[in-house]
Design an enzyme around this catalytic site. Sequence first.
Site, mmCIF file in Angstrom:
data_model
loop_
_atom_site.group_PDB
_atom_site.id
_atom_site.type_symbol
_atom_site.label_atom_id
_atom_site.label_comp_id
_atom_site.label_asym_id
_atom_site.label_seq_id
_atom_site.Cartn_x
_atom_site.Cartn_y
_atom_site.Cartn_z
ATOM 1 N N GLY A 47 2.345 -2.193 4.091
ATOM 2 C CA GLY A 47 1.284 -2.503 5.038
ATOM 3 C C GLY A 47 0.177 -1.502 4.789
ATOM 4 O O GLY A 47 -0.247 -1.332 3.646
ATOM 5 N N GLU A 48 -0.246 -0.818 5.815
ATOM 6 C CA GLU A 48 -1.293 0.196 5.674
ATOM 7 C C GLU A 48 -0.747 1.508 6.248
ATOM 8 O O GLU A 48 -0.560 1.618 7.457
ATOM 9 C CB GLU A 48 -2.548 -0.271 6.420
ATOM 10 C CG GLU A 48 -3.796 0.498 6.080
ATOM 11 C CD GLU A 48 -4.103 0.532 4.583
ATOM 12 O OE1 GLU A 48 -4.096 -0.526 3.937
ATOM 13 O OE2 GLU A 48 -4.346 1.642 4.058
ATOM 14 N N SER A 49 -0.496 2.456 5.353
ATOM 15 C CA SER A 49 0.214 3.670 5.777
ATOM 16 C C SER A 49 -0.583 4.501 6.779
ATOM 17 O O SER A 49 -0.003 5.137 7.661
ATOM 18 C CB SER A 49 0.566 4.522 4.556
ATOM 19 O OG SER A 49 -0.594 4.870 3.836
ATOM 20 N N CYS A 79 6.434 0.567 -0.571
ATOM 21 C CA CYS A 79 4.983 0.635 -0.691
ATOM 22 C C CYS A 79 4.405 1.582 0.377
ATOM 23 O O CYS A 79 4.634 2.777 0.310
ATOM 24 C CB CYS A 79 4.407 -0.772 -0.659
ATOM 25 S SG CYS A 79 2.831 -0.869 -1.495
ATOM 26 N N ARG A 107 -1.923 7.327 -3.416
ATOM 27 C CA ARG A 107 -2.132 5.994 -2.848
ATOM 28 C C ARG A 107 -3.047 5.155 -3.737
ATOM 29 O O ARG A 107 -3.957 5.682 -4.366
ATOM 30 C CB ARG A 107 -2.779 6.102 -1.461
ATOM 31 C CG ARG A 107 -1.893 6.768 -0.429
ATOM 32 C CD ARG A 107 -2.616 6.884 0.897
ATOM 33 N NE ARG A 107 -2.974 5.574 1.433
ATOM 34 C CZ ARG A 107 -3.961 5.374 2.297
ATOM 35 N NH1 ARG A 107 -4.706 6.373 2.712
ATOM 36 N NH2 ARG A 107 -4.216 4.167 2.736
ATOM 37 N N ILE A 135 1.305 -4.337 -4.897
ATOM 38 C CA ILE A 135 0.054 -4.671 -4.188
ATOM 39 C C ILE A 135 -0.592 -3.379 -3.689
ATOM 40 O O ILE A 135 -0.025 -2.708 -2.819
ATOM 41 C CB ILE A 135 0.327 -5.598 -2.979
ATOM 42 C CG1 ILE A 135 1.070 -6.871 -3.424
ATOM 43 C CG2 ILE A 135 -0.978 -5.947 -2.267
ATOM 44 C CD1 ILE A 135 1.587 -7.718 -2.274
ATOM 45 N N ARG A 136 -1.728 -3.030 -4.223
ATOM 46 C CA ARG A 136 -2.380 -1.748 -3.881
ATOM 47 C C ARG A 136 -1.325 -0.647 -3.787
ATOM 48 O O ARG A 136 -1.232 0.088 -2.812
ATOM 49 C CB ARG A 136 -3.168 -1.859 -2.566
ATOM 50 C CG ARG A 136 -4.392 -2.762 -2.687
ATOM 51 C CD ARG A 136 -5.252 -2.772 -1.445
ATOM 52 N NE ARG A 136 -4.476 -3.096 -0.269
ATOM 53 C CZ ARG A 136 -4.322 -2.314 0.780
ATOM 54 N NH1 ARG A 136 -4.930 -1.152 0.832
ATOM 55 N NH2 ARG A 136 -3.603 -2.690 1.790
ATOM 56 N N HIS A 171 7.035 -4.241 -3.602
ATOM 57 C CA HIS A 171 7.559 -5.049 -2.496
ATOM 58 C C HIS A 171 8.752 -5.883 -2.983
ATOM 59 O O HIS A 171 8.541 -6.947 -3.559
ATOM 60 C CB HIS A 171 6.478 -6.022 -2.007
ATOM 61 C CG HIS A 171 5.356 -5.372 -1.272
ATOM 62 N ND1 HIS A 171 5.275 -5.342 0.093
ATOM 63 C CD2 HIS A 171 4.264 -4.714 -1.724
ATOM 64 C CE1 HIS A 171 4.187 -4.705 0.473
ATOM 65 N NE2 HIS A 171 3.544 -4.310 -0.620
ATOM 66 N N GLU A 173 10.705 -7.454 -1.042
ATOM 67 C CA GLU A 173 10.946 -8.512 -0.038
ATOM 68 C C GLU A 173 10.077 -9.738 -0.305
ATOM 69 O O GLU A 173 10.221 -10.746 0.370
ATOM 70 C CB GLU A 173 10.693 -7.954 1.376
ATOM 71 C CG GLU A 173 9.229 -7.811 1.797
ATOM 72 C CD GLU A 173 8.482 -6.663 1.120
ATOM 73 O OE1 GLU A 173 9.053 -5.989 0.231
ATOM 74 O OE2 GLU A 173 7.299 -6.462 1.458
HETATM 75 N N1 GLN Z 1 -2.415 0.824 -0.100
HETATM 76 C C1 GLN Z 1 -1.560 0.836 1.053
HETATM 77 C C2 GLN Z 1 -1.541 2.203 1.704
HETATM 78 O O1 GLN Z 1 -2.043 3.148 1.168
HETATM 79 C C3 GLN Z 1 -0.161 0.406 0.696
HETATM 80 C C4 GLN Z 1 -0.159 -1.025 0.212
HETATM 81 C C5 GLN Z 1 1.072 -1.787 0.483
HETATM 82 O O2 GLN Z 1 1.922 -1.398 1.300
HETATM 83 N N2 GLN Z 1 1.170 -2.921 -0.154
HETATM 84 O O3 GLN Z 1 -1.035 2.347 2.761
#
Ligand code: GLN
Length: 188
Positions: A47-49, A79, A107, A135-136, A171, A173
């Site tokens: 998600g977004e840390s 992630c 990150r 993903i990112r 990921h 999942e």
């Molecule tokens: N870029 C996100 C972060 O820094 C992590 C991306 C993800 O969980 N797919 O939190």
Amino acid sequence: MKTIGILGIQGAIEEHESSLQKIGCKTLWVKEASDLTRIDGIILPGGESTSMGKQLVWSGLMEPLRQSIAQGLPVFGTCAGMILLAKELDGNNAQSRIGLMDILVRRNAYGSQLDSFVTELEVKGFAQPLPAVFIRAPRIESCGNGVETLASHQGHPVLVRQAKMLAASFHPELTDNTELHRYFTEMI
Ligand code: GLN
């Protein structure tokens, strides 16, 4: 039957839930400290840390969660979840997080959303290659002595384990393959 908690703040929660249910686990969205007493292990989803870290602090869940993990609650960070576990962050080291795993993480080091990719990884002890969605994704730049690398990609570890803590840059999942979820439940 094991009950696996999934940190229920934001991110890929349902996807982990469905992987865990496929392998016969009960699941529980962890939103408050009392939930921690009802689980055998916990997944920190992608998600977004930054926002997960802030909400962990605001909700008062950060300290009890950190304590449970420090006392041996098995944890699997994927992630953004891996970023929450990292002791060191290359960049903004002040970002709120659990910070118990001896890894240095950068990150978004694999690029933006548009640079997302899927690959297959050779994982130590796995008979078949594991499909992995990045993903990112955060990149593990270095690991401490107690950290075992279970899979690497382009010369960097992407799946690591330290005692009862497991972390993946990717990921697991988001594919049909449940082998890594099974591996985690076997750590419990
Ligand atoms: N870029 C996100 C972060 O820094 C992590 C991306 C993800 O969980 N797919 O939190």
